[in-house]
Design a protein around this motif. Structure first.
Motif, PDB file in Angstrom:
ATOM      1  N   ILE A 117      15.556  -2.732  -9.408  1.00  0.00           N
ATOM      2  CA  ILE A 117      14.821  -1.540  -9.002  1.00  0.00           C
ATOM      3  C   ILE A 117      14.882  -0.582 -10.188  1.00  0.00           C
ATOM      4  O   ILE A 117      15.943  -0.416 -10.796  1.00  0.00           O
ATOM      5  N   LEU A 118      13.743   0.032 -10.505  1.00  0.00           N
ATOM      6  CA  LEU A 118      13.672   0.959 -11.632  1.00  0.00           C
ATOM      7  C   LEU A 118      13.254   2.332 -11.102  1.00  0.00           C
ATOM      8  O   LEU A 118      12.184   2.455 -10.505  1.00  0.00           O
ATOM      9  N   SER A 119      14.071   3.359 -11.294  1.00  0.00           N
ATOM     10  CA  SER A 119      13.683   4.709 -10.887  1.00  0.00           C
ATOM     11  C   SER A 119      13.129   5.424 -12.113  1.00  0.00           C
ATOM     12  O   SER A 119      13.853   5.715 -13.058  1.00  0.00           O
ATOM     13  N   ILE A 120      11.829   5.694 -12.069  1.00  0.00           N
ATOM     14  CA  ILE A 120      11.090   6.041 -13.289  1.00  0.00           C
ATOM     15  C   ILE A 120      10.526   7.462 -13.311  1.00  0.00           C
ATOM     16  O   ILE A 120       9.857   7.913 -12.376  1.00  0.00           O
ATOM     17  N   HIS A 121      10.783   8.121 -14.433  1.00  0.00           N
ATOM     18  CA  HIS A 121      10.258   9.453 -14.737  1.00  0.00           C
ATOM     19  C   HIS A 121       8.930   9.253 -15.495  1.00  0.00           C
ATOM     20  O   HIS A 121       8.892   8.508 -16.460  1.00  0.00           O
ATOM     21  N   SER A 122       7.873   9.919 -15.049  1.00  0.00           N
ATOM     22  CA  SER A 122       6.574   9.675 -15.704  1.00  0.00           C
ATOM     23  C   SER A 122       5.799  10.967 -15.951  1.00  0.00           C
ATOM     24  O   SER A 122       4.576  10.962 -16.033  1.00  0.00           O
ATOM     25  N   ARG A 123       6.528  12.074 -16.096  1.00  0.00           N
ATOM     26  CA  ARG A 123       5.886  13.376 -16.279  1.00  0.00           C
ATOM     27  C   ARG A 123       4.943  13.366 -17.492  1.00  0.00           C
ATOM     28  O   ARG A 123       5.339  13.040 -18.602  1.00  0.00           O
ATOM     29  N   ARG A 124       3.707  13.720 -17.245  1.00  0.00           N
ATOM     30  CA  ARG A 124       2.664  13.795 -18.266  1.00  0.00           C
ATOM     31  C   ARG A 124       2.548  12.506 -19.086  1.00  0.00           C
ATOM     32  O   ARG A 124       2.160  12.529 -20.261  1.00  0.00           O
ATOM     33  N   ALA A 125       2.925  11.398 -18.478  1.00  0.00           N
ATOM     34  CA  ALA A 125       2.873  10.130 -19.202  1.00  0.00           C
ATOM     35  C   ALA A 125       2.608   8.962 -18.250  1.00  0.00           C
ATOM     36  O   ALA A 125       2.971   7.830 -18.544  1.00  0.00           O
ATOM     37  N   ALA A 126       1.971   9.243 -17.124  1.00  0.00           N
ATOM     38  CA  ALA A 126       1.809   8.206 -16.101  1.00  0.00           C
ATOM     39  C   ALA A 126       1.058   6.981 -16.631  1.00  0.00           C
ATOM     40  O   ALA A 126       1.462   5.847 -16.382  1.00  0.00           O
ATOM     41  N   SER A 127      -0.017   7.203 -17.383  1.00  0.00           N
ATOM     42  CA  SER A 127      -0.803   6.063 -17.879  1.00  0.00           C
ATOM     43  C   SER A 127       0.007   5.184 -18.809  1.00  0.00           C
ATOM     44  O   SER A 127      -0.026   3.955 -18.712  1.00  0.00           O
ATOM     45  N   GLN A 128       0.767   5.829 -19.708  1.00  0.00           N
ATOM     46  CA  GLN A 128       1.583   5.064 -20.653  1.00  0.00           C
ATOM     47  C   GLN A 128       2.699   4.311 -19.927  1.00  0.00           C
ATOM     48  O   GLN A 128       3.008   3.168 -20.275  1.00  0.00           O
ATOM     49  N   VAL A 129       3.272   4.959 -18.924  1.00  0.00           N
ATOM     50  CA  VAL A 129       4.318   4.295 -18.125  1.00  0.00           C
ATOM     51  C   VAL A 129       3.725   3.046 -17.459  1.00  0.00           C
ATOM     52  O   VAL A 129       4.314   1.967 -17.470  1.00  0.00           O
ATOM     53  N   MET A 130       2.539   3.203 -16.914  1.00  0.00           N
ATOM     54  CA  MET A 130       1.917   2.091 -16.199  1.00  0.00           C
ATOM     55  C   MET A 130       1.563   0.932 -17.111  1.00  0.00           C
ATOM     56  O   MET A 130       1.667  -0.218 -16.716  1.00  0.00           O
ATOM     57  N   LYS A 131       1.168   1.251 -18.341  1.00  0.00           N
ATOM     58  CA  LYS A 131       0.856   0.177 -19.298  1.00  0.00           C
ATOM     59  C   LYS A 131       2.078  -0.712 -19.505  1.00  0.00           C
ATOM     60  O   LYS A 131       1.984  -1.939 -19.567  1.00  0.00           O
ATOM     61  N   ILE A 132       3.230  -0.067 -19.611  1.00  0.00           N
ATOM     62  CA  ILE A 132       4.468  -0.826 -19.856  1.00  0.00           C
ATOM     63  C   ILE A 132       4.887  -1.595 -18.600  1.00  0.00           C
ATOM     64  O   ILE A 132       5.286  -2.759 -18.679  1.00  0.00           O
ATOM     65  N   ILE A 133       4.738  -0.962 -17.455  1.00  0.00           N
ATOM     66  CA  ILE A 133       5.072  -1.650 -16.203  1.00  0.00           C
ATOM     67  C   ILE A 133       4.182  -2.885 -16.035  1.00  0.00           C
ATOM     68  O   ILE A 133       4.654  -3.965 -15.696  1.00  0.00           O
ATOM     69  N   GLU A 134       2.909  -2.701 -16.301  1.00  0.00           N
ATOM     70  CA  GLU A 134       1.956  -3.793 -16.098  1.00  0.00           C
ATOM     71  C   GLU A 134       2.335  -5.023 -16.930  1.00  0.00           C
ATOM     72  O   GLU A 134       2.324  -6.145 -16.444  1.00  0.00           O
ATOM     73  N   VAL A 135       2.711  -4.776 -18.172  1.00  0.00           N
ATOM     74  CA  VAL A 135       2.991  -5.901 -19.067  1.00  0.00           C
ATOM     75  C   VAL A 135       4.405  -6.444 -18.884  1.00  0.00           C
ATOM     76  O   VAL A 135       4.623  -7.649 -18.963  1.00  0.00           O
ATOM     77  N   HIS A 136       5.386  -5.574 -18.650  1.00  0.00           N
ATOM     78  CA  HIS A 136       6.782  -5.999 -18.785  1.00  0.00           C
ATOM     79  C   HIS A 136       7.643  -5.969 -17.531  1.00  0.00           C
ATOM     80  O   HIS A 136       8.757  -6.473 -17.555  1.00  0.00           O
ATOM     81  N   SER A 137       7.195  -5.336 -16.432  1.00  0.00           N
ATOM     82  CA  SER A 137       8.151  -5.153 -15.326  1.00  0.00           C
ATOM     83  C   SER A 137       8.430  -6.459 -14.581  1.00  0.00           C
ATOM     84  O   SER A 137       9.497  -6.622 -13.995  1.00  0.00           O
ATOM     85  N   GLY A 138       7.496  -7.390 -14.589  1.00  0.00           N
ATOM     86  CA  GLY A 138       7.752  -8.708 -14.008  1.00  0.00           C
ATOM     87  C   GLY A 138       8.216  -8.630 -12.569  1.00  0.00           C
ATOM     88  O   GLY A 138       7.536  -8.080 -11.713  1.00  0.00           O
ATOM     89  N   VAL A 139       9.432  -9.152 -12.310  1.00  0.00           N
ATOM     90  CA  VAL A 139       9.939  -9.195 -10.936  1.00  0.00           C
ATOM     91  C   VAL A 139      10.704  -7.934 -10.538  1.00  0.00           C
ATOM     92  O   VAL A 139      11.245  -7.859  -9.439  1.00  0.00           O
ATOM     93  N   SER A 140      10.775  -6.951 -11.418  1.00  0.00           N
ATOM     94  CA  SER A 140      11.439  -5.695 -11.048  1.00  0.00           C
ATOM     95  C   SER A 140      10.589  -4.907 -10.058  1.00  0.00           C
ATOM     96  O   SER A 140       9.399  -5.185  -9.885  1.00  0.00           O
ATOM     97  N   ILE A 141      11.231  -3.905  -9.428  1.00  0.00           N
ATOM     98  CA  ILE A 141      10.504  -3.058  -8.476  1.00  0.00           C
ATOM     99  C   ILE A 141      10.486  -1.630  -9.006  1.00  0.00           C
ATOM    100  O   ILE A 141      11.501  -0.934  -8.975  1.00  0.00           O
ATOM    101  N   PRO A 142       9.331  -1.186  -9.525  1.00  0.00           N
ATOM    102  CA  PRO A 142       9.272   0.178 -10.065  1.00  0.00           C
ATOM    103  C   PRO A 142       9.094   1.205  -8.944  1.00  0.00           C
ATOM    104  O   PRO A 142       8.225   1.054  -8.093  1.00  0.00           O
ATOM    105  N   ILE A 143       9.947   2.222  -8.968  1.00  0.00           N
ATOM    106  CA  ILE A 143       9.757   3.368  -8.072  1.00  0.00           C
ATOM    107  C   ILE A 143       9.415   4.563  -8.950  1.00  0.00           C
ATOM    108  O   ILE A 143      10.211   4.958  -9.804  1.00  0.00           O
TER     109      ILE A 143
END
Ligand code: MN
Length: 247
Positions: A117-143
């Motif tokens: 489980i990943l507890s993620i801060h994405s202030r003013r960076a949501a798109s960039q955060v999502m790019k990384i999640i999309e490519v690398h999060s795999g079987v993790s669970i992003p919150i």
């Protein structure tokens, strides 16, 4: 539940932890530096409803860059990972490359060790955060904690399977409420982000999330408070099951 709380940063953590234990509240205790992880884990030792995460907060990526290898190392044994993420505010611009390196490597590592489980801060960076999640999060669970992106970014996050932790401070404003209205009801959980969030000069405490949020959520989702509580409890159960599978 309080799934994003800085237990170690309260003035008197032991008092809070005792009360959390007495109430049996599930708390995800996030840390902001890898060096704080072990001590924070220790102070809630013996309280089974408190899970401790290892993190490196993006707002201090610059000062704590030397600790990054420690973060990747501890991800293997931590209950979950947090607080990690990106902060796109102009005041953190000079550390952007370091933030990117830490966040990307942390997400890659979590997936490599079986998913966390990943507890993620994405202030003013949501798109960039999502790019990384999309490519690398795999079987993790992003919150996504205290999500504050645009509606379009919210829909992207939903598509990617993200969960959302919302709290009393976020739900005070109309922006937070509108986002909540559009969040998937079966992937929404509660947080306080205490002690950074306050009301009337006192920090929110872990049990405030459950005491304040269900009524607000019920109103926004157009359901009864009992139904809102039931939904939130069921989401928490789902998430904890996913966590057991991943660790
Ligand atoms: Mn936080």
């Amino acid at each position: 539940m309080d799934l994003h709380c800085h237990l170690d940063l309260y003035e008197c953590p032991s008092v809070i932890i005792e009360e959390v234990s007495r109430r049996g509240i599930v708390v995800f205790s996030v840390t902001t530096t890898p060096s704080a992880f072990l001590k924070t884990k220790q102070i809630s030792d013996g309280v089974p409803s408190i899970y401790t995460g290892v993190g490196l907060h993006p707002q201090i990526a610059h000062q704590r860059f030397a600790e990054r290898e420690k973060l990747y190392e501890l991800i293997e044994t931590a209950d979950f990972v947090g607080e990690i993420g990106l902060d796109g505010g102009p005041e953190y611009k000079q550390s952007w490359d370091k933030q990117l390196e830490i966040f990307t490597r942390a997400v890659i590592t979590a997936n490599r060790v079986g998913g966390r489980i990943l507890s993620i801060h994405s202030r003013r960076a949501a798109s960039q955060v999502m790019k990384i999640i999309e490519v690398h999060s795999g079987v993790s669970i992003p919150i996504l904690h205290w999500f504050s992106g645009t509606m379009r970014e919210l829909h992207e996050a939903i598509e990617l399977g993200c969960w959302f932790s919302v709290g009393p401070a976020m739900l005070r404003g109309s922006k937070g409420r509108t986002l909540l209205k559009n969040m998937p009801r079966d992937r929404t959980v509660l947080e306080t982000d205490g002690p950074f969030t306050t009301k009337d000069d006192r920090p929110y405490l872990p049990w405030d999330a459950e005491e304040i949020c269900p009524a607000v959520i019920a109103e926004i989702w157009g359901i009864s408070e009992t139904e809102a509580k039931k939904q939130l409890a069921s989401n928490l159960r789902d998430l904890l099951l996913l966590m057991v599978v991943s660790v």
